[in-house]
Each structure stands twice: as structure tokens, then as C-alpha cells.
Design a protein around this motif. Structure first.
Motif, PDB file in Angstrom:
ATOM      1  N   GLN A   1     153.530  78.697  53.559  1.00 26.33           N
ATOM      2  CA  GLN A   1     154.847  78.794  54.202  1.00 26.33           C
ATOM      3  C   GLN A   1     155.746  77.602  53.860  1.00 26.33           C
ATOM      4  N   HIS A   2     155.439  76.884  52.799  1.00 26.93           N
ATOM      5  CA  HIS A   2     156.266  75.770  52.338  1.00 26.93           C
ATOM      6  C   HIS A   2     156.612  75.969  50.858  1.00 26.93           C
ATOM      7  N   GLN A   3     157.850  75.685  50.534  1.00 29.52           N
ATOM      8  CA  GLN A   3     158.285  75.703  49.142  1.00 29.52           C
ATOM      9  C   GLN A   3     158.987  74.380  48.860  1.00 29.52           C
ATOM     10  N   ILE A   4     158.408  73.600  47.965  1.00 29.55           N
ATOM     11  CA  ILE A   4     158.963  72.273  47.658  1.00 29.55           C
ATOM     12  C   ILE A   4     159.406  72.251  46.207  1.00 29.55           C
ATOM     13  N   GLN A   5     160.667  71.886  46.001  1.00 28.77           N
ATOM     14  CA  GLN A   5     161.214  71.699  44.660  1.00 28.77           C
ATOM     15  C   GLN A   5     161.435  70.213  44.415  1.00 28.77           C
ATOM     16  N   PHE A   6     161.631  69.866  43.141  1.00 25.32           N
ATOM     17  CA  PHE A   6     161.799  68.469  42.743  1.00 25.32           C
ATOM     18  C   PHE A   6     163.023  68.363  41.855  1.00 25.32           C
TER      19      PHE A   6
ATOM     20  N   HIS B   1     157.692  73.633  41.495  1.00 27.27           N
ATOM     21  CA  HIS B   1     156.433  73.665  42.235  1.00 27.27           C
ATOM     22  C   HIS B   1     155.696  72.371  41.970  1.00 27.27           C
ATOM     23  N   PHE B   2     154.848  71.966  42.922  1.00 28.96           N
ATOM     24  CA  PHE B   2     154.162  70.682  42.757  1.00 28.96           C
ATOM     25  C   PHE B   2     153.181  70.676  41.602  1.00 28.96           C
ATOM     26  N   GLN B   3     152.682  71.829  41.170  1.00 33.07           N
ATOM     27  CA  GLN B   3     151.801  71.850  40.002  1.00 33.07           C
ATOM     28  C   GLN B   3     152.566  71.428  38.757  1.00 33.07           C
TER      29      GLN B   3
ATOM     30  N   TRP C   1     155.291  69.681  38.712  1.00 32.23           N
ATOM     31  CA  TRP C   1     155.670  68.282  38.949  1.00 32.23           C
ATOM     32  C   TRP C   1     154.547  67.333  38.532  1.00 32.23           C
ATOM     33  N   LEU C   2     153.323  67.599  39.004  1.00 28.53           N
ATOM     34  CA  LEU C   2     152.202  66.714  38.709  1.00 28.53           C
ATOM     35  C   LEU C   2     151.815  66.752  37.234  1.00 28.53           C
ATOM     36  N   GLU C   3     151.843  67.928  36.635  1.00 26.07           N
ATOM     37  CA  GLU C   3     151.502  68.020  35.214  1.00 26.07           C
ATOM     38  C   GLU C   3     152.480  67.227  34.366  1.00 26.07           C
ATOM     39  N   TYR C   4     153.762  67.254  34.708  1.00 21.57           N
ATOM     40  CA  TYR C   4     154.748  66.486  33.951  1.00 21.57           C
ATOM     41  C   TYR C   4     154.558  64.985  34.185  1.00 21.57           C
ATOM     42  N   LEU C   5     154.305  64.592  35.434  1.00 19.21           N
ATOM     43  CA  LEU C   5     154.080  63.176  35.724  1.00 19.21           C
ATOM     44  C   LEU C   5     152.912  62.635  34.901  1.00 19.21           C
ATOM     45  N   LYS C   6     151.866  63.413  34.782  1.00 20.35           N
ATOM     46  CA  LYS C   6     150.713  62.966  34.000  1.00 20.35           C
ATOM     47  C   LYS C   6     151.068  62.831  32.531  1.00 20.35           C
ATOM     48  N   GLN C   7     151.859  63.751  32.005  1.00 18.41           N
ATOM     49  CA  GLN C   7     152.286  63.667  30.610  1.00 18.41           C
ATOM     50  C   GLN C   7     153.131  62.421  30.364  1.00 18.41           C
ATOM     51  N   GLN C   8     153.896  62.011  31.367  1.00 19.71           N
ATOM     52  CA  GLN C   8     154.760  60.844  31.235  1.00 19.71           C
ATOM     53  C   GLN C   8     154.032  59.519  31.494  1.00 19.71           C
TER      54      GLN C   8
END
Length: 339
Positions: free
Chosen positions: A38-43, A55-57, A59-66
Motif C-alpha cells: 500500500q505504499h508507492q515511493i518514487q525518487f 521504484h526502490f529496486q 533506485w538501489l540498482e542505480y545507486l550500486k552502479q554509481q
């Protein structure tokens, strides 16, 4: 103001996110974590307002690439004196914000909402009930921290003394007269953040923080503080004694002050757990073992019996020797004097 429950999603993002960044924790393990139901988080980027991840997936995958090395959680009070660089976005006064750590930069991720240019009322526009979404929709806005702000984060990275934290919480909260009628809940690990078995029975319930570490104290105290908050809020909303009489104005004021203290310490505890969840346990209490007492034990009843009166025997022998010597002296004197 009571803590907004969004801290539970922030805590999960930081702790599970760190496991993904450092340990390659598979998303298959926690992508459907019930805490995000019931939560939708954008960045988005705060300056450009561009959508960075839906989506946080992602978000996290991009952060790891960076090359992001870790995530951390901090009190929003650090940003009180910082000016919002984008007047088209209202940053929300939630208790915490997330920071992503790269080699050269640190970015804050702050909850906020875009402001509609054609809508100027102070209250949010409320659409008809049939047009409202059941999802809670939030946006985290990326903002690069300057060196001064980045240095203020260091206090949250110092290794906490969980024994001292526990003593302080018990002194300030659990042993406070305002909470005298509060019954602490029995340990119920892990801390799920909600009654997942009732709210989301179709999913496998995971702890809000990874349960792969012996962090029993974190789970127990998160349960306890949440139960205490509910207890105090009930008393504020229903300010009556067991006999039906209403609380005095001073009692109601004490309740509100205590609630503020509880929110403050609860928020600080959440920060410690988010950044040090791997070590969140108390030092075991050592109970002396009476069976391994180092005191010299009494003599065994099977040992060789000792003389009953050794002291009196020594005294008697000495007296006999003295008597013999005296007799010799007397005899010598008598002979000498012709007696």
C-alpha cells in the motif's frame, strides 16, 4: 507531533538496502516485503524535478552502479537551517531522511511533494472518494549535501553503547511516573512493524530490519516503544482515571510533555538501529554460579583426624622442662651453700 509511520519504510530501505549494496542480497528475498504494501515511493531530483526512479529496486540498482557504498538514516533536524533550493517542492517535516554515500559526494533523500502552480489553498486538494487511490504515494527528493552538512552526520556513525542506551530509555521513559501503569509487552521477535499475519496474510512476513544478526535488543525495544506510544496516545485521547474522574490539567500537560519526549527518544533510537542494526544487543548479565564458589571448602569428614588438644600438649611439656630446670638450680645452690 507523533512520528509518521513512514519511518518503517525508511528503516527497511536503509537496512535491506545496505545488505544489497554490500552483500548482494537478492531482491527475491525482500522485494515483496509487506512493509511496502500500500505504499508507492518514487525518487526525483530536487533541482530539476526529473523522475530518477519509479521504484526502490530501480533506485538501489542505480545507486550500486554509481558506486554508492552505503545508506544511512539521520534526524531531519540537521536540515533545519538549510534553505530549500526549489520553491516548487514542499519538503515534508518527517522525522528522518536517508543519505546515500558515494566516494566523493553524499546525497540526502528527503520526502516532499510538488506544489501545483494553479492551486493556492493551504489545505491539500481532496478528490472525490471514488477517485482516490488506496496507495500512499510519496516522493523522495535527491539533494547533494555540502561539506558542513556532511560532517554533521558523523555523530550517527559512532558505535553506540547499547547498555547505556537501554539504561537511559528505562530511566527517562519506562520508569517515569507517567508510564507507571504501562505493562511492557513480552519479547516478540522479530519486529514486523505491523501485524502482517492479519493485514497481509498472503505474504511471508519479514522483519523491518534483516533478521540475520543477533539484534534481539533492537526488535524488543522497537516493540516496547511502539506499545508505549499507543498507551500514551490512548491516555491523551481518553484522559480519565479508572474511577471515571478526568485528569487534572497538570496531568494532561505532563502527558503531552512525556509524549514529546517519547517521540524524540523513539526517533533517536530508530536512527541508531538503522545505522548499527548488526550490533544491537545487550551485554549478557553474568550470574555467579554457587557450585563453582572459590571459597576454601571445609575439611572433609573423611580426612585424618587431627590431635584434639595440640595447644594444651605443648603447654604441658614446657611446664615440665621448666620444673626440672628449677629443681637442678635448687639442688646446685644447696650443695654450694652446704645445706
Amino acid at each position: 507531533m507523533a512520528l509518521d509511520q513512514i519511518w518503517k519504510q525508511q528503516l527497511a530501505l536503509v537496512t535491506y538496502g545496505n545488505e544489497f549494496l554490500a552483500q548482494d542480497l537478492s531482491f527475491n528475498h525482500w522485494l515483496k516485503h509487506h512493509i511496502f504494501n500500500q505504499h508507492q515511493i518514487q525518487f526525483r531530483d530536487l533541482l530539476s524535478q526529473h523522475l530518477l526512479a519509479q521504484h526502490f529496486q530501480i533506485w538501489l540498482e542505480y545507486l550500486k552502479q554509481q558506486g554508492v557504498q552505503r545508506l544511512s538514516l539521520h534526524s531531519s533536524s540537521i536540515l533545519n537551517d538549510e534553505k530549500n533550493p526549489n520553491p516548487n517542492v514542499e519538503l515534508l517535516p518527517f522525522s528522518h531522511f536517508i543519505v546515500s554515500h558515494e566516494a566523493q559526494h553524499k546525497h540526502a533523500w528527503i520526502f516532499g511533494k510538488e506544489l501545483a502552480e494553479w492551486y493556492s489553498a493551504e489545505q491539500d486538494y481532496i478528490a472525490p472518494a471514488t477517485q482516490q487511490s488506496e496507495l500512499r504515494q510519496e516522493v523522495m527528493w535527491r539533494y547533494q549535501l555540502n561539506h558542513k552538512l556532511a560532517k554533521q552526520l558523523d555523530v550517527d556513525f559512532a558505535a553506540p553503547n547499547w547498555d547505556e542506551i537501554d539504561r537511559f530509555i528505562r530511566t527517562e521513559l519506562l520508569q517515569n511516573n507517567v508510564a507507571a501503569d504501562f505493562i511492557q509487552p513480552e519479547p516478540s521477535r522479530p519486529y514486523l512493524g505491523t501485524d502482517a499475519t492479519v493485514d497481509f496474510p498472503q505474504v511471508h512476513a519479514l522483519a523491518v530490519i534483516p533478521a540475520d544478526y543477533p539484534a534481539d535488543y533492537a526488535h524488543d525495544m522497537l516493540h516496547c516503544l511502539e506499545a508505549l506510544d499507543q498507551h500514551i496516545q490512548n491516555k491523551i485521547q481518553h484522559p480519565y482515571h479508572a474511577n471515571g474522574t478526568e485528569f487534572e490539567p497538570s496531568e494532561q500537560l505532563n502527558l503531552r510533555h512525556f509524549s514529546q519526549k517519547l517521540d524524540d527518544l523513539h526517533a533517536k533510537f530508530i536512527t541508531k538501529v538503522a545505522n548499527h542494526y548488526q550490533t544491537a544487543r545487550l551485554t549478557p548479565v553474568q550470574t555467579p554460579d554457587p557450585f563453582t564458589n572459590t571459597t576454601t571448602p571445609p575439611a572433609s569428614t573423611m580426612s585424618t583426624p587431627s590431635p584434639k588438644h595440640p595447644a594444651s600438649h605443648k603447654v604441658g611439656a614446657s611446664a615440665v622442662i621448666k620444673l626440672i630446670l628449677i629443681t637442678v638450680v635448687i639442688c646446685a645452690a644447696a650443695y654450694y651453700f652446704g645445706l
